[in-house]
Design a protein around this motif. Structure first.
Motif, PDB file in Angstrom:
ATOM      1  N   GLY A 261     -10.175  -0.152 -63.875  1.00  0.00           N
ATOM      2  CA  GLY A 261     -11.415  -0.913 -63.793  1.00  0.00           C
ATOM      3  C   GLY A 261     -11.949  -1.177 -65.188  1.00  0.00           C
ATOM      4  O   GLY A 261     -11.405  -0.681 -66.180  1.00  0.00           O
ATOM      5  N   GLU A 262     -13.023  -1.948 -65.229  1.00  0.00           N
ATOM      6  CA  GLU A 262     -13.698  -2.181 -66.509  1.00  0.00           C
ATOM      7  C   GLU A 262     -14.062  -0.839 -67.147  1.00  0.00           C
ATOM      8  O   GLU A 262     -14.012  -0.679 -68.361  1.00  0.00           O
ATOM      9  CB  GLU A 262     -14.968  -3.003 -66.272  1.00  0.00           C
ATOM     10  CG  GLU A 262     -14.678  -4.405 -65.749  1.00  0.00           C
ATOM     11  CD  GLU A 262     -15.916  -5.115 -65.177  1.00  0.00           C
ATOM     12  OE1 GLU A 262     -15.777  -6.276 -64.779  1.00  0.00           O
ATOM     13  OE2 GLU A 262     -17.005  -4.508 -65.135  1.00  0.00           O
ATOM     14  N   SER A 263     -14.415   0.140 -66.291  1.00  0.00           N
ATOM     15  CA  SER A 263     -14.840   1.439 -66.808  1.00  0.00           C
ATOM     16  C   SER A 263     -13.721   2.156 -67.563  1.00  0.00           C
ATOM     17  O   SER A 263     -13.987   2.949 -68.455  1.00  0.00           O
ATOM     18  CB  SER A 263     -15.310   2.330 -65.657  1.00  0.00           C
ATOM     19  OG  SER A 263     -14.218   2.615 -64.805  1.00  0.00           O
ATOM     20  N   THR A 319     -16.142  -5.178 -72.052  1.00  0.00           N
ATOM     21  CA  THR A 319     -15.049  -4.455 -71.401  1.00  0.00           C
ATOM     22  C   THR A 319     -13.762  -5.278 -71.432  1.00  0.00           C
ATOM     23  O   THR A 319     -12.684  -4.719 -71.549  1.00  0.00           O
ATOM     24  CB  THR A 319     -15.401  -4.051 -69.958  1.00  0.00           C
ATOM     25  OG1 THR A 319     -15.946  -5.170 -69.268  1.00  0.00           O
ATOM     26  CG2 THR A 319     -16.389  -2.909 -69.940  1.00  0.00           C
ATOM     27  N   ASP A 320     -13.872  -6.591 -71.373  1.00  0.00           N
ATOM     28  CA  ASP A 320     -12.640  -7.388 -71.466  1.00  0.00           C
ATOM     29  C   ASP A 320     -11.984  -7.210 -72.841  1.00  0.00           C
ATOM     30  O   ASP A 320     -10.759  -7.100 -72.939  1.00  0.00           O
ATOM     31  CB  ASP A 320     -12.919  -8.872 -71.177  1.00  0.00           C
ATOM     32  CG  ASP A 320     -12.437  -9.272 -69.777  1.00  0.00           C
ATOM     33  OD1 ASP A 320     -11.468  -8.652 -69.294  1.00  0.00           O
ATOM     34  OD2 ASP A 320     -13.013 -10.181 -69.171  1.00  0.00           O
ATOM     35  N   LEU A 321     -12.799  -7.182 -73.890  1.00  0.00           N
ATOM     36  CA  LEU A 321     -12.231  -6.977 -75.232  1.00  0.00           C
ATOM     37  C   LEU A 321     -11.641  -5.576 -75.369  1.00  0.00           C
ATOM     38  O   LEU A 321     -10.529  -5.394 -75.873  1.00  0.00           O
ATOM     39  CB  LEU A 321     -13.313  -7.193 -76.296  1.00  0.00           C
ATOM     40  CG  LEU A 321     -13.709  -8.648 -76.531  1.00  0.00           C
ATOM     41  CD1 LEU A 321     -15.005  -8.722 -77.324  1.00  0.00           C
ATOM     42  CD2 LEU A 321     -12.586  -9.403 -77.261  1.00  0.00           C
ATOM     43  N   HIS A 347     -15.729 -18.067 -70.756  1.00  0.00           N
ATOM     44  CA  HIS A 347     -15.667 -16.619 -71.031  1.00  0.00           C
ATOM     45  C   HIS A 347     -14.347 -16.259 -71.717  1.00  0.00           C
ATOM     46  O   HIS A 347     -14.341 -15.557 -72.733  1.00  0.00           O
ATOM     47  CB  HIS A 347     -15.831 -15.847 -69.714  1.00  0.00           C
ATOM     48  CG  HIS A 347     -15.472 -14.397 -69.820  1.00  0.00           C
ATOM     49  ND1 HIS A 347     -16.292 -13.469 -70.427  1.00  0.00           N
ATOM     50  CD2 HIS A 347     -14.368 -13.715 -69.399  1.00  0.00           C
ATOM     51  CE1 HIS A 347     -15.714 -12.272 -70.369  1.00  0.00           C
ATOM     52  NE2 HIS A 347     -14.543 -12.389 -69.750  1.00  0.00           N
ATOM     53  N   PHE A 348     -13.246 -16.752 -71.173  1.00  0.00           N
ATOM     54  CA  PHE A 348     -11.954 -16.379 -71.757  1.00  0.00           C
ATOM     55  C   PHE A 348     -11.729 -17.041 -73.117  1.00  0.00           C
ATOM     56  O   PHE A 348     -11.140 -16.438 -74.006  1.00  0.00           O
ATOM     57  CB  PHE A 348     -10.808 -16.658 -70.776  1.00  0.00           C
ATOM     58  CG  PHE A 348     -10.756 -15.624 -69.697  1.00  0.00           C
ATOM     59  CD1 PHE A 348     -10.324 -14.331 -69.976  1.00  0.00           C
ATOM     60  CD2 PHE A 348     -11.192 -15.900 -68.414  1.00  0.00           C
ATOM     61  CE1 PHE A 348     -10.308 -13.346 -69.001  1.00  0.00           C
ATOM     62  CE2 PHE A 348     -11.188 -14.931 -67.426  1.00  0.00           C
ATOM     63  CZ  PHE A 348     -10.740 -13.639 -67.721  1.00  0.00           C
ATOM     64  N   LEU A 349     -12.240 -18.249 -73.271  1.00  0.00           N
ATOM     65  CA  LEU A 349     -12.151 -18.883 -74.584  1.00  0.00           C
ATOM     66  C   LEU A 349     -12.834 -17.986 -75.620  1.00  0.00           C
ATOM     67  O   LEU A 349     -12.291 -17.706 -76.694  1.00  0.00           O
ATOM     68  CB  LEU A 349     -12.822 -20.265 -74.534  1.00  0.00           C
ATOM     69  CG  LEU A 349     -12.791 -21.065 -75.826  1.00  0.00           C
ATOM     70  CD1 LEU A 349     -11.374 -21.553 -76.107  1.00  0.00           C
ATOM     71  CD2 LEU A 349     -13.749 -22.260 -75.754  1.00  0.00           C
TER      72      LEU A 349
HETATM   73  N1  ARG Z   1     -14.628  -9.116 -61.532  1.00  0.00           N
HETATM   74  C1  ARG Z   1     -14.655 -10.407 -62.138  1.00  0.00           C
HETATM   75  C2  ARG Z   1     -15.510 -11.365 -61.318  1.00  0.00           C
HETATM   76  O1  ARG Z   1     -15.810 -11.116 -60.179  1.00  0.00           O
HETATM   77  C3  ARG Z   1     -13.274 -10.985 -62.324  1.00  0.00           C
HETATM   78  C4  ARG Z   1     -12.383 -10.199 -63.260  1.00  0.00           C
HETATM   79  C5  ARG Z   1     -11.279 -11.021 -63.843  1.00  0.00           C
HETATM   80  N2  ARG Z   1     -10.524 -10.337 -64.880  1.00  0.00           N
HETATM   81  C6  ARG Z   1     -10.946 -10.123 -66.112  1.00  0.00           C
HETATM   82  N3  ARG Z   1     -10.199  -9.437 -66.933  1.00  0.00           N
HETATM   83  N4  ARG Z   1     -12.109 -10.560 -66.548  1.00  0.00           N
HETATM   84  O2  ARG Z   1     -15.887 -12.407 -61.831  1.00  0.00           O
END
Ligand code: ARG
Length: 579
Positions: A261-263, A319-321, A347-349
């Protein structure tokens, strides 16, 4: 094995070189005029510019060399300088037989030695899986399987949303409702249904009640700092949610290697902030820390990315980084792919730009957002429940399963249990093929009738084709293993066309991997099934009296079946014995 296209390109390149031209001119493609020839090479046109010669002359010289090669039945020039190619039946039959008998099924292992981390699914703890989670799950699952068949090591990670404000909202609400938890820290009994009720309630409340919202934010920050009372409840929430998710994903034939998870990226946040600091990328803005990721050439504004809020809590971008750091540490992947809704493109950009600026992964590591479009209802708007609400994923699946059961009930084959398992496979095939046949970034409309039909570009048509081949082969009672395939000749245009289609499997899979798009495999499987139908309708197979012709035709049946089964497996669809 190399793909047919690559193998022919190699041979034509050698011919160009033999005539004194650059071998790079030898690129072969499938012909767009199958009535004239199977393959073509247009290199003479580029050669004409390089060598100041008429393209036709170059084409004629090269074709004369190719004519001598037993691989080609025909190598002719056409028009102003095209080279039209048709391979010999021996070569074609030999190629497809070798492919079906080879360990990797003739699919070139372009990914050998490389790891892809594939991030898809993206569900959130305490929120029910809904219709929006369908596409990332099935596209990601298909890409995982497709990339694996091309030799990549693929690690799939669900990347649970378990660390943001939604956690604080649910905990705050439970705290208000449950005095035992509030006062004594006793963890209440939770179920997925309870969480599914609490989250939307708390989310709505936070929009109307400032004090509640502030409390939820405070709890989120405390949870992230490790406050035991919140950690304990949070752990139970994850357990309850995850087992519900696993059940729902399993029905769709979707699974993950990692349930991180993000955690799980939290331990990397300090290190991340250290790197950003050291590279002078952080800027303070109203108490928060941001990174400027805009570039001069941007056509639309790319806002700064917040990486730490004023209360020091982490957000989605943080958390993504940090997860990128974690993945680099754990797997040193060649690629990290994210199958996530197209609405998260900005966001991904931002995340990828920041990751590059901070050097979180080597330059050579590919970071790619593979955006998915939306599945719409008949009105062209995102698929809804009858009363206009968000549809739960399990309800959607049940609707399709009910229809599949209704159809299979009429079948004369199978016990009740077999019918139930077949209905599930048909439902999955309808949903997945109907989805994956569209390029992942496009929207499409879910149409029950069309998706369930056993005619046209559908999962049912492919299941049906496999079931038909099984029945032919079963009736002969002979060994139908790939190792037993012997093709003595291709005796008609339909057999030749089927063998040619079969020879393109590797090419289709590599296109899907290179374009990161499962629809290449869907289109290919459909074309192969069509070529089989034409062959089947025009020829005796088991009833053929000439032994070599019969063996060759049965061989084509085995090859077609093996390829179709593999293609469906890559799409996450299981074959059925009867329909
Ligand atoms: N939980 C996120 C949402 O509901 C999507 C996660 C996608 N993956 C990532 N690494 N950001 O928007």
């Amino acid at each position: 094995m190399q793909s047919m296209i690559k193998e022919l390109t190699e041979k034509v390149s050698v011919a160009f070189a033999a005539c004194g031209y650059d071998e790079k001119l030898g690129a072969v493609t499938l012909s767009d005029r199958q009535d004239l020839c199977q393959f073509q090479c247009n290199g003479a046109f580029a050669g004409a510019k390089l060598y100041r010669k008429a393209p036709k002359m170059i084409a004629q010289e090269v074709a004369a060399v190719l004519e001598q090669n037993p691989v080609f039945a025909k190598a002719e020039t056409a028009g102003a300088g095209f080279i039209n190619l048709t391979v010999s039946d021996d070569f074609l039959a030999g190629y497809v037989t070798a492919a079906v008998q080879e360990a990797h099924f003739g699919i070139e292992q372009i990914g050998a030695g490389q790891t892809i981390v594939l991030d898809y699914g993206g569900p959130n703890v305490a929120k029910p899986l809904h219709i929006g989670h369908l596409r990332p799950a099935i596209i990601g699952e298909a890409l995982k399987r497709i990339a694996r068949s091309a030799g990549y090591q693929v690690v799939s990670d669900v990347h649970l949303g378990d660390w943001g404000l939604q956690m604080g909202l649910v905990i705050a609400e439970i705290e208000e409702r449950d005095s035992n938890y509030r006062e004594k820290g006793v963890i209440p009994e939770l179920t997925a249904d309870m969480l599914n009720e609490i989250y939307p309630f708390a989310s709505k409340k936070s929009k109307e009640d400032e004090i509640f919202k502030a409390r939820a934010k405070e709890i989120t920050a405390l949870l992230q700092k490790g406050e035991p009372k919140y950690r304990d409840l949070w752990r139970v929430m994850i357990e309850v949610s995850v087992s519900d998710m696993k059940r729902n994903y399993a029905r769709l034939g979707v699974d993950f290697d990692l349930w991180n998870g993000e955690s799980d990226a939290a331990p990397y946040v300090d290190e991340l902030m250290g790197i950003l600091e050291q590279k002078h990328l952080l800027r303070e803005s109203e108490g928060a820390l941001v990174v400027d990721v805009a570039e001069e050439s941007d056509k639309a504004p790319v806002p700064p990315m917040i990486v730490q809020k004023s209360d020091h809590s982490s957000i989605y971008a943080t958390t993504d980084l940090a997860t990128i750091l974690q993945r680099q540490r754990d797997f040193s992947p060649a690629k990290i792919w994210y199958v996530v809704d197209i609405r998260q493109s900005l966001h991904f950009l931002q995340v990828f730009r920041c990751a590059r600026m901070a050097g979180l992964v080597p330059e050579s590591t590919e970071l790619a957002h593979l955006p998915n479009g939306t599945m719409n209802g008949p009105d062209g708007k995102p698929f809804k429940t009858r009363d206009g609400g968000v549809m739960k994923l399990s309800d959607f699946y049940d609707t399709v399963l009910t229809e599949a059961r209704r159809r299979i009930a009429e079948s004369e084959y199978g016990s009740e249990d077999e019918k139930e398992s077949t209905a599930n496979k048909i439902a999955v095939a309808a949903i997945k093929f109907g989805d994956l046949i569209n390029h992942r970034s496009k929207d499409y409309i879910f149409e029950m009738e069309k998706f369930m039909s056993s005619e046209g570009k559908t999962g049912a048509y492919l299941l049906y084709t496999i079931a038909r081949i099984n029945s032919i082969l079963r009736k002969t009672g002979e060994n139908a293993e790939p190792a037993a395939v012997r093709i003595y000749g291709l005796y008609s245009a339909e057999e030749r066309a089927l063998a040619l289609e079969a020879a393109m499997a590797s090419h289709a899979v590599l296109s899907a991997v290179n374009e990161k798009a499962p629809n290449f495999v869907c289109d290919y499987a459909y074309n192969l099934a069509c070529a089989f139908s034409k062959f089947y309708h025009n020829h005796h197979i088991a009833g053929e009296t000439d032994a070599q012709v019969r063996a060759s035709r049965l061989g084509l049946c085995v090859i077609t079946r093996e390829i179709l089964v593999r293609c469906l497996d890559m799409l996450g669809i299981e074959p059925v014995d009867f329909m």
